[in-house]
Scaffold this active site. Structure first.
Site, PDB file in Angstrom:
ATOM      1  N   GLN A 101      13.599   6.901   8.356  1.00 41.68           N
ATOM      2  CA  GLN A 101      12.568   6.897   7.319  1.00 41.68           C
ATOM      3  C   GLN A 101      12.451   5.504   6.703  1.00 41.68           C
ATOM      4  O   GLN A 101      13.445   4.909   6.280  1.00 41.68           O
ATOM      5  CB  GLN A 101      12.884   7.903   6.220  1.00 41.68           C
ATOM      6  CG  GLN A 101      11.711   8.063   5.242  1.00 41.68           C
ATOM      7  CD  GLN A 101      12.052   8.921   4.040  1.00 41.68           C
ATOM      8  OE1 GLN A 101      12.811   8.512   3.177  1.00 41.68           O
ATOM      9  NE2 GLN A 101      11.485  10.119   3.984  1.00 41.68           N
ATOM     10  N   TYR A 171       7.112   6.476  -4.459  1.00 40.97           N
ATOM     11  CA  TYR A 171       7.408   5.170  -3.883  1.00 40.97           C
ATOM     12  C   TYR A 171       6.106   4.468  -3.494  1.00 40.97           C
ATOM     13  O   TYR A 171       5.020   4.975  -3.730  1.00 40.97           O
ATOM     14  CB  TYR A 171       8.387   5.318  -2.721  1.00 40.97           C
ATOM     15  CG  TYR A 171       9.702   5.906  -3.194  1.00 40.97           C
ATOM     16  CD1 TYR A 171      10.517   5.210  -4.080  1.00 40.97           C
ATOM     17  CD2 TYR A 171      10.101   7.179  -2.812  1.00 40.97           C
ATOM     18  CE1 TYR A 171      11.700   5.753  -4.564  1.00 40.97           C
ATOM     19  CE2 TYR A 171      11.288   7.734  -3.280  1.00 40.97           C
ATOM     20  CZ  TYR A 171      12.079   7.019  -4.161  1.00 40.97           C
ATOM     21  OH  TYR A 171      13.235   7.564  -4.646  1.00 40.97           O
ATOM     22  N   ARG A 321      19.838  19.562   0.799  1.00 35.97           N
ATOM     23  CA  ARG A 321      20.996  19.924  -0.017  1.00 35.97           C
ATOM     24  C   ARG A 321      21.823  21.053   0.597  1.00 35.97           C
ATOM     25  O   ARG A 321      23.057  20.974   0.598  1.00 35.97           O
ATOM     26  CB  ARG A 321      20.546  20.269  -1.438  1.00 35.97           C
ATOM     27  CG  ARG A 321      20.140  19.058  -2.268  1.00 35.97           C
ATOM     28  CD  ARG A 321      19.613  19.471  -3.634  1.00 35.97           C
ATOM     29  NE  ARG A 321      18.376  20.240  -3.518  1.00 35.97           N
ATOM     30  CZ  ARG A 321      17.830  20.940  -4.513  1.00 35.97           C
ATOM     31  NH1 ARG A 321      18.439  21.004  -5.686  1.00 35.97           N
ATOM     32  NH2 ARG A 321      16.698  21.584  -4.335  1.00 35.97           N
ATOM     33  N   CYS A 343      24.252  26.818  -0.950  1.00 32.99           N
ATOM     34  CA  CYS A 343      23.880  25.791  -1.928  1.00 32.99           C
ATOM     35  C   CYS A 343      23.308  26.443  -3.184  1.00 32.99           C
ATOM     36  O   CYS A 343      22.424  27.293  -3.114  1.00 32.99           O
ATOM     37  CB  CYS A 343      22.845  24.851  -1.313  1.00 32.99           C
ATOM     38  SG  CYS A 343      22.158  23.627  -2.450  1.00 32.99           S
ATOM     39  N   CYS A 346      22.473  22.799  -7.626  1.00 26.51           N
ATOM     40  CA  CYS A 346      22.938  22.195  -8.885  1.00 26.51           C
ATOM     41  C   CYS A 346      22.711  20.686  -8.925  1.00 26.51           C
ATOM     42  O   CYS A 346      22.800  20.060  -9.987  1.00 26.51           O
ATOM     43  CB  CYS A 346      24.421  22.510  -9.097  1.00 26.51           C
ATOM     44  SG  CYS A 346      25.543  21.623  -7.979  1.00 26.51           S
ATOM     45  N   CYS A 349      25.690  17.095  -5.848  1.00 24.36           N
ATOM     46  CA  CYS A 349      26.058  16.338  -4.652  1.00 24.36           C
ATOM     47  C   CYS A 349      25.683  14.866  -4.747  1.00 24.36           C
ATOM     48  O   CYS A 349      26.263  14.022  -4.049  1.00 24.36           O
ATOM     49  CB  CYS A 349      25.413  16.970  -3.421  1.00 24.36           C
ATOM     50  SG  CYS A 349      23.669  17.400  -3.611  1.00 24.36           S
TER      51      CYS A 349
END
Length: 367
Positions: A101, A171, A321, A343, A346, A349
């Site tokens: 990416q 971005y 995630r 997962c 939250c 990570c």
């Protein structure tokens, strides 16, 4: 024949083992100059062994002034190609596919991080930006277009299976598309045709750099989820135009860091009803184009994804995630489609990525 999540699928001429995509996520596992580490190669290889059909790397800066977070990967110099090549090598050995990416953070970085005033389409104070950026000149824009093209060339030379332009989450490409951050009065601002000019020029330059058969895709914001910003009707038009130009696939996302509860990375995905929050956007885009559409956002269960596939909402399903906590999640789903990702959304990570140089599930580490 009924479509399934484990069908072999293709982006352009590239085939993947299934419809599952590891969506691009910052890992914090690179050196200060952007050189990827052995730890990152091992991280990707584990995902490939875990059954993910396609891995998309964390956002990789095409110029040093487009870096946002520490430990972020760079692709701004030919000197990085040997280290970058270790990533696709590790993924291919594990039987997977990997795209790189490409991103420039634009105004969504800081002078503290890059050592100079951030650049953006317009010099405006904006909740997306930590400080007021400098407005890009047309000469600056041309140089950035070339930076994306050279980044794509390096990705191909390093052995990546394709590239993804980051056109989402506030971005630089997204900043040009959004009337909230693009207040220009020249040929790069105003109408949607003008606001998408930077993206068009970037895509064409990338295509020239990598050739006609190499997969070029985009992560596109369907909506910024902010007043006065990019909305779905314009994004549908952008998607149609990109297909006309020859892009190979579109990953549909939404939101920016300034979007509050409607940011790209939401919390509290505790039930199937809260999953797939970008599915309506993906459906709007999928109705108008014929190339593969990926959807990202809160995917946690096979039943939800299978229904989206059945209803023609998307062709591929991107998540990250859940794969941080369960790198072998796709293999688990193949064995037990009723398994729900563990997962808890939250977002813990990401904290160790800043403090310890690498993301991991803090709940599992506590255990």
């Amino acid at each position: 024949m009924n479509k399934t999540l484990f069908d072999t699928v293709a982006i352009g001429t590239l085939k993947m083992a299934n419809r599952f995509v590891r969506s691009a996520t910052w890992e914090g596992m690179c050196e200060p100059d952007g050189t990827p580490t052995r730890r990152l190669a091992q991280f990707y290889a584990r995902l490939a062994r875990g059954g993910v059909g396609l891995i998309i790397t964390g956002y990789t800066f095409v110029r040093p002034d487009g870096k946002q977070l520490p430990g972020k990967m760079g692709i701004h110099s030919d000197a990085l190609i040997p280290a970058l090549a270790a990533l696709p090598h590790a993924v291919h050995e594990a039987g997977g596919r990997v795209f790189c990416q490409l991103v420039h953070a634009g105004g969504q970085t800081s002078s503290k991080t890059i050592g100079t005033t951030p650049l953006a389409p317009s010099s405006v104070s904006n909740p997306n930006f930590p400080e007021t950026p400098r407005e890009l000149s047309e000469e600056d824009i041309a140089a950035l277009v070339e930076a994306f093209a050279q980044g794509a060339r390096r990705a191909k030379e390093a052995g990546f299976d394709g590239v993804q332009l980051h056109g989402a989450h506030g971005y630089l490409i997204n900043q040009f598309l959004s009337p909230l951050t693009n207040r220009r009065s020249d040929r790069y601002g105003g109408s949607l045709l003008n606001r998408m000019r930077f993206l068009e020029e970037t895509f064409l330059a990338v295509r020239r750099a990598v050739g006609p058969g190499y997969p070029v895709t985009i992560k596109l914001n369907a909506a910024d989820n902010l007043p006065g910003a990019l909305e779905i009707d314009d994004s549908v038009r952008v998607a149609i135009r990109l297909e006309e130009m020859g892009i190979d696939a579109i990953e549909v996302s939404s939101g920016t860091a300034a979007s509050g509860d409607l940011s790209p990375v939401r919390q509290g995905i505790e039930s199937e009803e809260k999953e797939a929050y970008n599915a309506p956007f993906a459906q709007s885009i999928k109705k108008k184009i014929n190339i593969p559409v990926m959807v990202v956002g809160g995917l946690r269960s096979c039943s939800v994804m299978q229904n989206l596939l059945r209803d023609g909402v998307a062709d591929m399903f991107a998540l990250s995630r859940p794969l941080i906590r369960e790198p072998d999640l796709v293999s688990r789903w193949r064995q037990d489609p009723t398994h729900r990702a563990t997962c808890t959304s939250c977002n813990g990570c990401f904290r160790p990525g800043l403090k310890e140089g690498g993301i991991y599930c803090v709940l599992d580490r506590k255990g």
